[in-house]
Design a protein around this motif. Structure first.
Motif, short mmCIF file in Angstrom:
data_model
loop_
_atom_site.label_atom_id
_atom_site.label_comp_id
_atom_site.label_asym_id
_atom_site.label_seq_id
_atom_site.Cartn_x
_atom_site.Cartn_y
_atom_site.Cartn_z
N ASN A 58 0.73 -1.59 0.10
CA ASN A 58 0.22 -0.03 0.35
C ASN A 58 1.01 1.26 -0.08
OD1 ASN A 58 -2.22 -2.08 0.51
ND2 ASN A 58 -1.94 -1.65 2.20
N SER A 59 0.68 2.08 0.02
CA SER A 59 1.22 3.85 -0.65
C SER A 59 -0.02 4.48 -0.92
CB SER A 59 2.65 3.54 -1.83
OG SER A 59 2.98 4.52 -2.25
N THR A 60 0.34 5.63 0.07
CA THR A 60 -0.68 6.92 -0.94
C THR A 60 0.05 8.07 -1.56
OG1 THR A 60 -2.24 6.93 1.06
CG2 THR A 60 -1.73 8.69 -0.12
N ARG A 111 7.07 -0.67 -5.95
CA ARG A 111 7.44 -0.82 -4.56
C ARG A 111 6.46 -2.48 -4.23
NH1 ARG A 111 4.67 2.89 -0.38
NH2 ARG A 111 6.16 3.86 -0.37
N HIS A 139 14.47 3.48 0.46
CA HIS A 139 13.59 3.81 0.34
C HIS A 139 14.21 5.30 -0.10
CE1 HIS A 139 9.73 5.89 -0.74
NE2 HIS A 139 8.36 5.62 0.22
N PRO A 266 7.93 10.52 7.30
CA PRO A 266 7.48 10.15 6.12
C PRO A 266 6.01 9.79 5.36
CG PRO A 266 8.85 9.12 7.15
CD PRO A 266 9.15 9.54 7.91
N1 CP Z 1 6.21 7.96 2.72
C1 CP Z 1 5.52 6.66 1.69
O1 CP Z 1 6.32 5.94 1.67
O2 CP Z 1 4.79 6.99 2.45
P1 CP Z 1 3.09 6.30 1.20
O3 CP Z 1 3.92 4.82 1.75
O4 CP Z 1 2.21 6.74 1.63
O5 CP Z 1 3.55 6.26 -0.10
#
Ligand code: CP
Length: 313
Positions: A58-60, A111, A139, A266
């Motif tokens: 997951n990621s925003t 990712r 990252h 982050p």
């Molecule tokens: N900082 C970061 O990687 O946020 P996300 O997981 O929302 O991508």
């Protein structure tokens, strides 16, 4: 390899980059920053190039900003997640990537929950690969956007004291920032309970603290980390309340910090755990600046790896 001076086919981690590579990425990001402030935020730089975002965790922020970055550069951007792909039917990551490469993309952003996933792709694919976070390993685009944020507020990181606080063991953000900040001349401390500290972390050249007040005494920059619950099998502390009491930043302990300290995170933020809401939204916080800078940094990475030979601003 990009034709614009970056001596890399892929961006897999900050560990692999020279200081001159980091400086080139940041210098390019500053140029794209101007594009991001325009009414029409689009340039033809990557017209005809294809960027595929493979997000298996997951990621925003990262996913959205890589997508925005590609689109503002006029690339064709395709997003794939694990649940909507044939990984759910048993296809391996490598088979999937080879099939995607058969469609001739230029850049693959990945990712994945496993450390090294992007390295495997880079070994077998001709397309450039950008690591958008691999397990607890690295990252790189996060560390670069963090660096851009510090540079914009402080001008230089040379000689600054940076404290990274929290779940160091499971944090790819911590690892990439340690490499990046040290290459740029900062002194880095890590702060957290022993149960969240890798045994050999001091070998990376960082100072190690287990008490928050000691770790933050000299800090010019404080980077708070989320507890990476998705990577933790057995809780390394008695309760979240206990953790927040010893390692959270709040309106009481912020008063002991330098008056011009920057508070970074982050994201995603767990308000009331590693950071109190009034600090996250307060005058020391640059958390949303980090997110803004992420778009320019990711535009720079896509441009530098794309083989395009003009910024076309
Ligand atoms: N900082 C970061 O990687 O946020 P996300 O997981 O929302 O991508």
């Amino acid at each position: 390899m990009g034709s614009s001076g970056l001596n890399q086919k892929d961006i897999l981690g900050i560990e692999d980059l020279e200081r001159s590579d980091i400086e080139l990425i940041l210098q390019t990001a500053r140029q794209f920053e101007e594009v991001n402030k325009r009414a029409i935020k689009k340039v033809p730089t990557l017209r005809g190039k294809t960027v595929i975002n493979l997000f298996f965790e997951n990621s925003t922020r990262t996913r959205t900003s890589f997508e925005i970055a590609g689109k503002r550069l006029s690339a064709d951007v395709i997003n794939i997640s694990a649940s909507g792909s044939s990984l759910s039917k048993g296809e391996s990551l490598l088979d999937m990537a080879k099939n995607i490469e058969a469609m001739n993309p230029d850049i693959i952003v990945c990712r994945h929950s496993s450390a090294g996933a992007s390295h495997i792709l880079s070994r077998y694919l001709k397309a450039s690969v950008i690591n958008a976070g691999d397990g607890a390993h690295e990252h790189p685009s996060q560390a670069l956007l963090d660096l851009m944020t510090v540079l914009k507020h402080r001008g230089s990181v040379e000689g600054l004291n940076v404290a990274i606080v929290g779940d160091i063991s499971h944090s790819r953000v911590a690892r990439s920032n340690i490499y990046c900040l040290q290459k740029m001349g900062a002194s880095v401390s890590v702060v957290g309970p022993a149960s969240m500290m890798p045994r050999d972390i001091a070998k990376l050249g960082v100072k190690v603290h287990h008490r928050l007040n000691e770790g933050l005494k000299e800090a010019d920059i404080v980077m708070m980390l989320r507890i990476q619950r998705e990577r933790i099998v057995q809780s390394p502390f008695p309760s979240l309340r206990e953790y927040a009491r010893h390692y959270g930043i709040n309106h009481e302990n912020i008063n002991a910090l330098k008056k011009d300290v920057l508070i970074m995170h982050p994201g995603p933020v767990n308000r009331g755990v590693e950071i109190d809401p009034e600090i996250a939204d307060g005058p020391y916080s640059v958390i949303l600046d980090q997110v803004t800078n992420g778009v320019s940094v990711r535009m720079a990475l896509l441009y530098l790896l794309s083989g395009a030979n003009s910024l076309s601003l």
